[in-house]
Design a protein around this motif. Structure first.
Motif, mmCIF file in Angstrom:
data_model
loop_
_atom_site.group_PDB
_atom_site.id
_atom_site.type_symbol
_atom_site.label_atom_id
_atom_site.label_comp_id
_atom_site.label_asym_id
_atom_site.label_seq_id
_atom_site.Cartn_x
_atom_site.Cartn_y
_atom_site.Cartn_z
ATOM 1 N N GLY A 19 -7.187 2.898 -8.121
ATOM 2 C CA GLY A 19 -6.971 2.595 -6.715
ATOM 3 C C GLY A 19 -5.527 2.429 -6.317
ATOM 4 N N ARG A 20 -4.610 2.546 -7.280
ATOM 5 C CA ARG A 20 -3.191 2.301 -7.024
ATOM 6 C C ARG A 20 -2.423 3.600 -6.804
ATOM 7 N NH1 ARG A 20 -4.822 -1.617 -10.465
ATOM 8 N NH2 ARG A 20 -4.095 -3.744 -10.017
ATOM 9 N N PHE A 21 -1.592 3.612 -5.754
ATOM 10 C CA PHE A 21 -0.660 4.708 -5.529
ATOM 11 C C PHE A 21 0.555 4.503 -6.415
ATOM 12 C CE2 PHE A 21 3.317 5.719 -3.164
ATOM 13 C CZ PHE A 21 3.272 7.098 -3.302
ATOM 14 N N THR A 179 8.320 -4.109 -2.902
ATOM 15 C CA THR A 179 7.306 -4.769 -2.079
ATOM 16 C C THR A 179 7.332 -4.372 -0.612
ATOM 17 O OG1 THR A 179 8.773 -6.669 -1.699
ATOM 18 C CG2 THR A 179 7.281 -6.777 -3.600
ATOM 19 N N VAL A 180 8.445 -3.802 -0.139
ATOM 20 C CA VAL A 180 8.548 -3.443 1.284
ATOM 21 C C VAL A 180 8.633 -1.933 1.460
ATOM 22 C CG1 VAL A 180 9.827 -3.774 3.443
ATOM 23 C CG2 VAL A 180 9.656 -5.665 1.801
ATOM 24 N N ASN A 181 9.733 -1.305 1.019
ATOM 25 C CA ASN A 181 9.874 0.150 1.185
ATOM 26 C C ASN A 181 8.686 0.900 0.597
ATOM 27 O OD1 ASN A 181 13.367 -0.166 0.251
ATOM 28 N ND2 ASN A 181 12.536 -0.164 2.316
ATOM 29 N N ASN A 182 8.397 0.613 -0.664
ATOM 30 C CA ASN A 182 7.265 1.244 -1.330
ATOM 31 C C ASN A 182 5.984 0.444 -1.123
ATOM 32 O OD1 ASN A 182 6.421 3.541 -2.845
ATOM 33 N ND2 ASN A 182 6.245 2.262 -4.684
ATOM 34 N N LEU A 203 3.761 -7.532 0.318
ATOM 35 C CA LEU A 203 4.600 -7.068 1.412
ATOM 36 C C LEU A 203 4.957 -8.220 2.341
ATOM 37 C CD1 LEU A 203 5.805 -5.006 3.466
ATOM 38 C CD2 LEU A 203 3.450 -4.610 4.255
ATOM 39 N N PHE A 204 3.974 -8.979 2.783
ATOM 40 C CA PHE A 204 4.247 -10.025 3.756
ATOM 41 C C PHE A 204 4.923 -11.245 3.137
ATOM 42 C CE2 PHE A 204 1.633 -7.319 6.323
ATOM 43 C CZ PHE A 204 2.232 -7.431 7.572
ATOM 44 N N GLU A 205 4.725 -11.472 1.857
ATOM 45 C CA GLU A 205 5.522 -12.507 1.186
ATOM 46 C C GLU A 205 7.004 -12.143 1.235
ATOM 47 O OE1 GLU A 205 3.975 -12.856 -2.737
ATOM 48 O OE2 GLU A 205 2.093 -13.789 -2.094
ATOM 49 N N SER A 206 7.307 -10.865 1.043
ATOM 50 C CA SER A 206 8.709 -10.440 1.103
ATOM 51 C C SER A 206 9.238 -10.440 2.535
ATOM 52 C CB SER A 206 8.875 -9.056 0.464
ATOM 53 O OG SER A 206 8.820 -9.148 -0.941
ATOM 54 N N ILE A 230 20.850 -0.953 5.024
ATOM 55 C CA ILE A 230 20.437 0.416 5.330
ATOM 56 C C ILE A 230 19.108 0.739 4.649
ATOM 57 C CG2 ILE A 230 21.061 2.854 5.053
ATOM 58 C CD1 ILE A 230 24.021 1.930 5.218
ATOM 59 N N ARG A 231 18.948 0.252 3.426
ATOM 60 C CA ARG A 231 17.706 0.541 2.694
ATOM 61 C C ARG A 231 16.499 -0.183 3.287
ATOM 62 N NH1 ARG A 231 18.539 1.400 -3.694
ATOM 63 N NH2 ARG A 231 16.395 0.646 -3.573
ATOM 64 N N LEU A 232 16.706 -1.370 3.832
ATOM 65 C CA LEU A 232 15.591 -2.102 4.435
ATOM 66 C C LEU A 232 15.237 -1.560 5.811
ATOM 67 C CD1 LEU A 232 13.575 -4.460 4.777
ATOM 68 C CD2 LEU A 232 15.518 -5.850 5.584
ATOM 69 N N VAL A 233 16.244 -1.291 6.634
ATOM 70 C CA VAL A 233 15.975 -1.098 8.060
ATOM 71 C C VAL A 233 15.181 0.163 8.363
ATOM 72 C CG1 VAL A 233 18.046 0.187 8.805
ATOM 73 C CG2 VAL A 233 17.024 -1.570 10.309
ATOM 74 N N THR A 234 15.247 1.176 7.520
ATOM 75 C CA THR A 234 14.463 2.380 7.817
ATOM 76 C C THR A 234 12.967 2.090 7.755
ATOM 77 O OG1 THR A 234 14.607 3.150 5.514
ATOM 78 C CG2 THR A 234 16.268 3.974 7.055
ATOM 79 N N THR A 235 12.561 1.142 6.908
ATOM 80 C CA THR A 235 11.161 0.707 6.908
ATOM 81 C C THR A 235 10.855 -0.124 8.144
ATOM 82 O OG1 THR A 235 11.039 0.756 4.486
ATOM 83 C CG2 THR A 235 9.415 -0.608 5.637
#
Length: 315
Positions: A19-21, A179-182, A203-206, A230-235
């Protein structure tokens, strides 16, 4: 959606394990350096960048190309927003910029570099016109190359990975990536309830951690914009428009986080960045390219978000 197997294209959806990507590692991992010691020397006009305006991984490199003033040094091709049976294409459409050598599909660019290539065909791609090969298809490494390798040949001054902050930048990047981008993809492409729920909670913990961190500072690391931002904001740009609904990351919205929402707007309003954001490509891609998630390919009209509303913090 698909991949090349020994240079032959196959239309194949992502596989999941229990079930994991699981994201496939990038296969091209060379580097452009100022002195060319890697075989790839930083030179104006030598390199070409392939991106999707929809893809957050490609978007980070597009932002760095803009902030470093590399538009006249590094060429650009933009794929069509729909990724269908042939993967990324250069089919004509608003915002699409064709391959300069006439490829109709991005997988032809990969095969041009390595005729027996096996693997996913992803963006971004940094292409070397001189050696006629792919330098890298790893977004984090392309981002860092663009951030410093071309400083000696006329790039706009600006250090986005200062040595004194590099360890902290790398630590923040590691958590944000996992936890966020991926993390949004782990949730959206999960094929079991438990796997989905675990990804969403991580995700929401982060996001909660980031909200608290940004309540004490204007940027993720240090006192000015760095690679970590820059790496965070695109998400974040895609969060309410796509990930809340399409990927079921709906415990909270970005606009429910006062600090993150203010921070994302501030970065959006940074000179040059807004011009790299195309919500038509973003929404059209996600809702139109994932039939296992959205079989009717209906693109929602909303949400209505005011990215131009004044931000408290300044970049």
């Amino acid at each position: 959606m698909g991949l090349l197997v020994d240079g032959v294209w196959q239309d194949r959806w992502y596989e999941t394990r229990d079930g994991r990507f699981e994201r496939e590692s990038s296969r091209f991992r060379d580097r452009v350096t100022p002195d060319g010691s890697t075989g790839f020397k930083a030179e104006a006009g030598r390199y070409h960048l392939y991106v999707s305006l929809a893809c957050p991984w490609a978007h980070r490199t597009l932002i760095m190309r803009r902030l470093k003033g590399l538009e006249d040094m590094i060429g650009l091709s933009v794929v069509h927003w729909i990724m269908g049976e042939q993967g990324w294409t250069f089919e004509d459409g608003p915002g699409v910029i064709a391959d300069p050598e006439g490829a109709g599909f991005l997988h032809q660019v990969y095969a041009r570099a390595k005729p027996d290539y096996t693997g996913r065909v992803t963006v971004p791609v940094l292409w070397d016109r001189q050696r006629r090969t792919i330098v890298s298809n790893e977004s984090s490494e392309i981002l860092r190359m663009l951030g410093s390798a071309f400083d000696g040949v006329g790039a706009t001054p600006g250090d986005f990975t200062p040595a004194a902050l590099l360890r902290e930048i790398d630590d923040v990047n590691a958590r944000v990536y996992d936890t966020v981008n991926n993390g949004v993809y782990k949730a959206g492409f999960a094929t079991s309830q438990g796997v989905y729920e675990a990804a969403v909670h991580s995700l929401f913990e982060s996001l909660d951690w980031l909200e608290e961190r940004l309540s004490r500072r204007s940027f993720l690391v240090g006192e000015r914009l760095t690679e970590a931002d820059i790496r965070l904001v695109t998400t974040l740009f895609r969060f309410d428009a796509v990930y809340v609904g399409h990927f079921k990351c709906n415990l909270r919205r970005l606009i429910d986080y006062p600090e993150l929402w203010d921070y994302a707007r501030a970065l959006f309003q940074t000179p040059g960045i807004a011009g790299t954001v195309d919500f038509d490509h973003i929404k059209g891609h996600y809702y139109g390219s994932h039939p296992t998630i959205n079989p009717n390919r209906i693109v929602p009209i909303g949400p209505v978000l005011d990215w131009e509303a004044p931000a408290r913090r300044r970049v």
